[in-house]
Design a protein around this motif. Structure first.
Motif, PDB file in Angstrom:
ATOM      1  N   PRO A 107       3.571   0.931 -23.937  1.00 40.58           N
ATOM      2  CA  PRO A 107       4.621   0.037 -24.514  1.00 40.58           C
ATOM      3  C   PRO A 107       5.500  -0.203 -23.522  1.00 40.58           C
ATOM      4  CG  PRO A 107       5.217   2.205 -25.179  1.00 40.58           C
ATOM      5  CD  PRO A 107       3.649   2.447 -24.528  1.00 40.58           C
ATOM      6  N   ALA A 108       6.075  -1.688 -23.374  1.00 39.53           N
ATOM      7  CA  ALA A 108       7.010  -2.133 -22.570  1.00 39.53           C
ATOM      8  C   ALA A 108       8.143  -1.465 -22.526  1.00 39.53           C
ATOM      9  CB  ALA A 108       7.125  -3.580 -22.548  1.00 39.53           C
ATOM     10  N   PRO A 109       9.048  -0.952 -21.867  1.00 38.98           N
ATOM     11  CA  PRO A 109       8.638  -1.353 -20.128  1.00 38.98           C
ATOM     12  C   PRO A 109       8.090  -0.090 -19.548  1.00 38.98           C
ATOM     13  CG  PRO A 109      11.180  -0.582 -20.380  1.00 38.98           C
ATOM     14  CD  PRO A 109      10.357  -0.414 -21.786  1.00 38.98           C
ATOM     15  N   LEU A 110       7.339   0.721 -20.228  1.00 38.91           N
ATOM     16  CA  LEU A 110       6.714   1.965 -19.564  1.00 38.91           C
ATOM     17  C   LEU A 110       5.518   1.524 -18.814  1.00 38.91           C
ATOM     18  CD1 LEU A 110       7.508   4.578 -22.497  1.00 38.91           C
ATOM     19  CD2 LEU A 110       8.957   4.098 -20.402  1.00 38.91           C
TER      20      LEU A 110
ATOM     21  N   GLU B  68       0.890  -1.270   0.035  1.00 44.27           N
ATOM     22  CA  GLU B  68      -0.068   0.183   0.263  1.00 44.27           C
ATOM     23  C   GLU B  68       0.668   1.099  -0.013  1.00 44.27           C
ATOM     24  OE1 GLU B  68      -3.967  -1.457   2.333  1.00 44.27           O
ATOM     25  OE2 GLU B  68      -2.242  -0.755   3.378  1.00 44.27           O
ATOM     26  N   GLY B  69       2.051   1.208   0.752  1.00 44.57           N
ATOM     27  CA  GLY B  69       2.818   2.412   0.449  1.00 44.57           C
ATOM     28  C   GLY B  69       3.696   2.740  -0.364  1.00 44.57           C
ATOM     29  N   ASP B  70       3.852   1.597  -1.476  1.00 40.60           N
ATOM     30  CA  ASP B  70       4.766   1.750  -2.449  1.00 40.60           C
ATOM     31  C   ASP B  70       4.225   2.771  -3.446  1.00 40.60           C
ATOM     32  OD1 ASP B  70       6.242  -0.073  -0.926  1.00 40.60           O
ATOM     33  OD2 ASP B  70       5.796  -1.754  -2.334  1.00 40.60           O
ATOM     34  N   GLU B  71       5.173   3.189  -4.210  1.00 42.31           N
ATOM     35  CA  GLU B  71       4.803   4.041  -5.497  1.00 42.31           C
ATOM     36  C   GLU B  71       4.627   2.975  -6.493  1.00 42.31           C
ATOM     37  OE1 GLU B  71       6.969   7.556  -6.450  1.00 42.31           O
ATOM     38  OE2 GLU B  71       7.338   7.706  -4.136  1.00 42.31           O
ATOM     39  N   TRP B  72       3.686   3.038  -7.338  1.00 44.74           N
ATOM     40  CA  TRP B  72       3.637   2.046  -8.548  1.00 44.74           C
ATOM     41  C   TRP B  72       2.668   2.633  -9.423  1.00 44.74           C
ATOM     42  CZ3 TRP B  72      -1.025  -0.388  -9.781  1.00 44.74           C
ATOM     43  CH2 TRP B  72      -2.273  -0.287  -8.613  1.00 44.74           C
ATOM     44  N   GLU B  73       2.717   2.059 -10.840  1.00 42.53           N
ATOM     45  CA  GLU B  73       1.691   2.561 -11.916  1.00 42.53           C
ATOM     46  C   GLU B  73       1.792   1.541 -12.895  1.00 42.53           C
ATOM     47  OE1 GLU B  73       1.419   5.881 -15.291  1.00 42.53           O
ATOM     48  OE2 GLU B  73       2.949   6.081 -13.888  1.00 42.53           O
ATOM     49  N   PHE B  74       0.325   0.992 -13.342  1.00 44.56           N
ATOM     50  CA  PHE B  74       0.245  -0.001 -14.281  1.00 44.56           C
ATOM     51  C   PHE B  74      -0.344   0.364 -15.220  1.00 44.56           C
ATOM     52  CE2 PHE B  74       0.370  -3.828 -16.348  1.00 44.56           C
ATOM     53  CZ  PHE B  74      -0.879  -4.468 -16.305  1.00 44.56           C
ATOM     54  N   GLU B  75      -0.098   0.596 -16.418  1.00 42.78           N
ATOM     55  CA  GLU B  75      -0.772   1.102 -17.537  1.00 42.78           C
ATOM     56  C   GLU B  75      -0.517  -0.038 -18.813  1.00 42.78           C
ATOM     57  OE1 GLU B  75      -1.127   4.864 -20.723  1.00 42.78           O
ATOM     58  OE2 GLU B  75       0.168   4.873 -18.745  1.00 42.78           O
ATOM     59  N   PRO B  76      -1.651  -1.163 -19.007  1.00 40.24           N
ATOM     60  CA  PRO B  76      -1.402  -2.163 -19.875  1.00 40.24           C
ATOM     61  C   PRO B  76      -1.295  -1.817 -21.337  1.00 40.24           C
ATOM     62  CG  PRO B  76      -3.030  -2.771 -18.280  1.00 40.24           C
ATOM     63  CD  PRO B  76      -2.649  -1.062 -18.093  1.00 40.24           C
ATOM     64  N   THR B  77      -1.953  -0.475 -21.649  1.00 36.68           N
ATOM     65  CA  THR B  77      -1.814  -0.135 -23.061  1.00 36.68           C
ATOM     66  C   THR B  77      -0.440   0.633 -23.403  1.00 36.68           C
ATOM     67  OG1 THR B  77      -2.918   1.773 -22.613  1.00 36.68           O
ATOM     68  CG2 THR B  77      -4.371   0.158 -23.117  1.00 36.68           C
TER      69      THR B  77
ATOM     70  N   ASP C  76      15.870 -12.640 -24.156  1.00 40.82           N
ATOM     71  CA  ASP C  76      17.041 -12.398 -25.197  1.00 40.82           C
ATOM     72  C   ASP C  76      16.686 -11.173 -26.180  1.00 40.82           C
ATOM     73  OD1 ASP C  76      19.516 -13.070 -26.386  1.00 40.82           O
ATOM     74  OD2 ASP C  76      18.998 -14.579 -27.589  1.00 40.82           O
ATOM     75  N   GLY C  77      17.928 -10.399 -26.400  1.00 43.86           N
ATOM     76  CA  GLY C  77      17.545  -9.256 -27.354  1.00 43.86           C
ATOM     77  C   GLY C  77      17.210  -8.027 -26.700  1.00 43.86           C
ATOM     78  N   GLY C  78      17.195  -8.117 -25.035  1.00 45.22           N
ATOM     79  CA  GLY C  78      16.513  -7.224 -24.300  1.00 45.22           C
ATOM     80  C   GLY C  78      15.092  -6.453 -24.378  1.00 45.22           C
ATOM     81  N   VAL C  79      14.318  -7.560 -24.995  1.00 45.77           N
ATOM     82  CA  VAL C  79      13.099  -7.420 -24.979  1.00 45.77           C
ATOM     83  C   VAL C  79      12.392  -7.744 -23.665  1.00 45.77           C
ATOM     84  CG1 VAL C  79      10.542  -8.077 -25.991  1.00 45.77           C
ATOM     85  CG2 VAL C  79      12.741  -7.926 -27.658  1.00 45.77           C
ATOM     86  N   ARG C  80      11.384  -6.830 -23.193  1.00 41.75           N
ATOM     87  CA  ARG C  80      10.715  -7.485 -21.772  1.00 41.75           C
ATOM     88  C   ARG C  80       9.488  -8.023 -22.103  1.00 41.75           C
ATOM     89  NH1 ARG C  80       7.280  -3.973 -18.544  1.00 41.75           N
ATOM     90  NH2 ARG C  80       5.827  -5.347 -19.569  1.00 41.75           N
ATOM     91  N   SER C  81       9.079  -9.106 -21.265  1.00 45.80           N
ATOM     92  CA  SER C  81       7.872  -9.651 -21.320  1.00 45.80           C
ATOM     93  C   SER C  81       6.665  -9.011 -20.848  1.00 45.80           C
ATOM     94  CB  SER C  81       7.822 -11.190 -20.598  1.00 45.80           C
ATOM     95  OG  SER C  81       7.800 -10.943 -19.373  1.00 45.80           O
ATOM     96  N   ALA C  82       5.442  -9.397 -21.149  1.00 45.11           N
ATOM     97  CA  ALA C  82       4.225  -8.703 -20.403  1.00 45.11           C
ATOM     98  C   ALA C  82       4.551  -9.269 -18.889  1.00 45.11           C
ATOM     99  CB  ALA C  82       2.929  -9.400 -21.011  1.00 45.11           C
ATOM    100  N   VAL C  83       3.779  -8.316 -17.982  1.00 39.93           N
ATOM    101  CA  VAL C  83       3.746  -8.571 -16.695  1.00 39.93           C
ATOM    102  C   VAL C  83       2.606  -9.293 -16.266  1.00 39.93           C
ATOM    103  CG1 VAL C  83       3.661  -7.093 -14.536  1.00 39.93           C
ATOM    104  CG2 VAL C  83       4.733  -6.061 -16.555  1.00 39.93           C
ATOM    105  N   SER C  84       2.964 -10.093 -15.399  1.00 40.42           N
ATOM    106  CA  SER C  84       1.793 -11.092 -14.638  1.00 40.42           C
ATOM    107  C   SER C  84       1.528 -10.548 -13.484  1.00 40.42           C
ATOM    108  CB  SER C  84       2.359 -12.648 -14.870  1.00 40.42           C
ATOM    109  OG  SER C  84       1.688 -13.422 -13.703  1.00 40.42           O
ATOM    110  N   ILE C  85       0.208 -10.296 -13.320  1.00 43.51           N
ATOM    111  CA  ILE C  85      -0.087  -9.465 -11.937  1.00 43.51           C
ATOM    112  C   ILE C  85      -1.451 -10.351 -11.232  1.00 43.51           C
ATOM    113  CG2 ILE C  85      -1.457  -7.813 -11.136  1.00 43.51           C
ATOM    114  CD1 ILE C  85       0.306  -5.701 -12.648  1.00 43.51           C
ATOM    115  N   ILE C  86      -0.865 -10.917 -10.088  1.00 43.15           N
ATOM    116  CA  ILE C  86      -1.841 -11.556  -9.071  1.00 43.15           C
ATOM    117  C   ILE C  86      -2.445 -10.951  -7.904  1.00 43.15           C
ATOM    118  CG2 ILE C  86      -2.387 -13.686  -8.195  1.00 43.15           C
ATOM    119  CD1 ILE C  86      -2.129 -14.112 -11.009  1.00 43.15           C
TER     120      ILE C  86
END
Length: 329
Positions: free
Chosen positions: A159-162, A148-157, A190-200
């Motif tokens: 582009p990764a990693p933003l 709860e006290g962390d700073e976070w932002e999640f905007e699925p639309t 491999d190649g510096g690409v980031r995957s989608a984020v899994s959120i549970i």
């Protein structure tokens, strides 16, 4: 005639190689007494006897890059908690299953625990990460918990990693950080690409636990409350995010087999069959789910909904398509 590892394991477990999954369900260790607290000499003698009977099969199951001596040393520390509490067949199959993945049952990568007089192999979330690295396609795996006290932002639309940012308040007290909101996992490929984020979220984790974890259901029913979901909820929460991530990154056959093996344990099916033939096990599980859904809805499953092996139909001529072409000519 040379026997495969599967044949040898089944033979040593007292089961014919052609037996079905139902035939090798582990018998209860009726009359087995709890192993008393003995001397180190007694434990060493028990391990030496076990190793003499099954050591060759365990070594044959290990990947080439895993040292057999190291693995067996870890198993040696695990066996005293299993012998006398589980059937010998289930101990052998749990150790063989663990060996096939090259994960040490040391509590870090995997554990072998006791469920209803049966030894069960359970990979930890670190075990999942280890197999992701081994695929050669995953360069880094990141897991975490947002409070709860962390700073976070999640905007699925975006582009990764933003699309996802997490700034944990690592110096804040536990009280100031607040309650955990969700677990997450992602991978750099491999190649510096980031995957989608899994959120549970916690709600999703509890939903998965309640529906799919047989050990949790049994522990709730008996009042023991000793399943991993009871004892290590946050670890299981993160592990659930990792299992979801496995569907979002390029995975190896080994990682897919690990998911199938753990699901077999949750379903109460023999894990050794899942690790030796993961594709057939996955097809069987899909068929059982399709049959259950059809029965619940009173619908008849169509042929197109039936699971098929990836190799099914290869090299065959699409007859109907050819007939249609001939008619047009």
């Amino acid at each position: 005639m040379a026997l495969t590892l599967k044949d040898r394991v089944m033979a040593r477990a007292g089961t014919a190689p052609t037996a079905s999954a139902e035939d090798i369900q582990h018998d209860r260790a009726d009359g087995a007494e709890e192993t008393p607290a003995g001397h180190d000499e007694q434990a060493a003698a028990s391990f030496a006897e076990w190793l003499g009977r099954y050591g060759r099969d365990v070594e044959a199951a290990l990947p080439a890059h895993i040292d057999a001596g190291t693995f067996l040393a870890v198993v040696r520390g695990t066996l005293p908690d299993l012998i006398g509490r589980c059937t010998p067949a289930s101990i052998l199959q749990a150790v063989i299953t663990c060996a096939r993945f090259g994960l040490l049952p040391d509590g870090q990568q995997a554990v072998i625990t006791v469920e209803n007089r049966t030894a069960v192999f359970i990979p930890t979330y670190r075990g999942y990460v280890e197999l992701m690295y081994r695929s050669g396609l995953v360069k880094s795996v990141v897991t975490g918990m947002v409070y709860e006290g962390d700073e976070w932002e999640f905007e699925p639309t975006a582009p990764a990693p933003l699309d996802f940012v997490h700034k944990p308040q690592i110096l804040a007290s536990a009280e100031n950080r607040g309650k955990p909101l969700f677990a997450y996992a992602f991978a750099w490929l491999d190649g510096g690409v980031r995957s989608a984020v899994s959120i549970i979220t916690r709600e999703k984790a509890e939903e998965i636990r309640d529906e799919f974890s047989r050990s949790y259901q049994q522990a709730e029913k008996t009042g023991a409350r000793n399943s991993f979901w009871h004892l290590r909820f946050d670890d299981m929460w993160v592990k659930t995010a990792l299992r979801a991530l496995a569907k979002l990154v390029p995975t190896s056959a080994e990682l897919r087999a690990l998911v199938a093996v753990e699901q077999a344990a949750e379903d109460g099916r023999p894990q050794i069959l899942a690790v030796l033939d993961p594709e057939a096990t996955a097809l069987e599980a899909d068929a059982l789910r399709a049959a259950a859904a059809a029965e619940a809805s009173q619908d008849v499953p169509t042929a197109s909904a039936l699971p098929r092996k990836a190799s099914a139909g290869r090299g065959r001529t699409p007859r109907r398509r050819n007939r249609d072409r001939n008619k047009r000519r």
